[in-house]
Motif scaffolding. Structure first.
Motif, mmCIF file in Angstrom:
data_model
loop_
_atom_site.group_PDB
_atom_site.id
_atom_site.type_symbol
_atom_site.label_atom_id
_atom_site.label_comp_id
_atom_site.label_asym_id
_atom_site.label_seq_id
_atom_site.Cartn_x
_atom_site.Cartn_y
_atom_site.Cartn_z
ATOM 1 N N ALA A 225 0.856 -1.181 0.000
ATOM 2 C CA ALA A 225 0.000 0.000 0.000
ATOM 3 C C ALA A 225 0.892 1.231 0.000
ATOM 4 O O ALA A 225 1.924 1.254 0.679
ATOM 5 N N PRO A 226 0.521 2.259 -0.753
ATOM 6 C CA PRO A 226 1.352 3.461 -0.762
ATOM 7 C C PRO A 226 1.356 4.134 0.599
ATOM 8 O O PRO A 226 0.395 4.044 1.361
ATOM 9 N N ALA A 227 2.433 4.798 0.898
ATOM 10 C CA ALA A 227 2.564 5.498 2.172
ATOM 11 C C ALA A 227 1.641 6.700 2.196
ATOM 12 O O ALA A 227 1.341 7.303 1.171
ATOM 13 N N LYS A 228 1.199 7.043 3.389
ATOM 14 C CA LYS A 228 0.370 8.228 3.533
ATOM 15 C C LYS A 228 1.254 9.456 3.354
ATOM 16 O O LYS A 228 2.388 9.485 3.827
ATOM 17 N N PRO A 229 0.734 10.492 2.688
ATOM 18 C CA PRO A 229 1.553 11.693 2.530
ATOM 19 C C PRO A 229 1.807 12.353 3.874
ATOM 20 O O PRO A 229 1.015 12.224 4.809
ATOM 21 N N ASP A 230 2.914 13.048 3.957
ATOM 22 C CA ASP A 230 3.253 13.740 5.192
ATOM 23 C C ASP A 230 2.200 14.795 5.496
ATOM 24 O O ASP A 230 1.737 15.509 4.611
ATOM 25 N N ALA A 231 1.837 14.886 6.769
ATOM 26 C CA ALA A 231 0.854 15.876 7.194
ATOM 27 C C ALA A 231 1.486 17.261 7.169
ATOM 28 O O ALA A 231 2.666 17.423 7.495
#
Length: 179
Positions: A128-134
């Motif tokens: 699964a792709p990583a969540k973008p940085d907040a």
């Protein structure tokens, strides 16, 4: 720029970090294992292995099928790298081709290609792709600081009935007490 300019350095560390960033945004290991699994499946039926003066040919009647399966696995591995949006399809197709290679291609490249392609397909499905940085949030001014204490804002008894309904899903603001 001339050779003496102080422009950006293109040393080993630069390329290593660029490769690491490229690798992090796609199912790299899944693609690598799938490509490596396709090579023995495609190559072994056409190989002539020499042991001393003895030459062993692994040619079978399904040599063309083995070549097609191997090339498709290599293509699916590259697809996982460069079009990672279709990673689930590529993973399922890799697993199916690995299973088909057992009867067609010398037990799936003597088990090596089969296991590599099967593992690569499973990794591709599970990646699964990583969540973008907040984004960085700035501190709220002192006038907007929420009230201190463990009780949430709401009724005097500490309960918040803003979202409460008769269903158990929406009760207590969507929070559950499982734990």
């Amino acid at each position: 720029m001339s050779a003496e300019s102080s422009g950006p350095s293109r040393d080993f560390t630069y390329w290593r970090l660029r490769f690491r960033a490229w690798r992090g945004g796609r199912p790299f290991w899944a693609g690598l294992l799938t490509v490596l699994g396709g090579v023995p499946i495609a190559w072994l039926p056409y190989a002539e292995i020499k042991i001393g003066h003895l030459t062993m040919a692994m040619a079978t009647t399904a040599g063309a099928g083995s070549l097609i399966i191997g090339v498709l696995l290599v293509t699916l591995g590259l697809t996982m790298w460069y079009h990672h949006i279709v990673r689930v399809f590529a993973g399922v197709a890799s697993i199916l081709l690995a299973l088909v290679s057992i009867p067609v291609s010398n037990l799936g490249g003597f088990g090596v290609g089969f296991l590599l392609a099967l593992t690569g397909g499973a990794l591709s499905i599970s990646w699964a792709p990583a969540k973008p940085d907040a984004p960085v949030e700035y501190a709220a001014p002192a006038s907007e600081v929420p009230p201190a204490g463990d009780a949430p804002a709401g009724l005097p008894d500490g309960t918040d009935h803003t979202y409460a309904t008769d269903t158990s899903v929406d009760a207590n603001g969507g929070r559950n007490s499982a734990g």
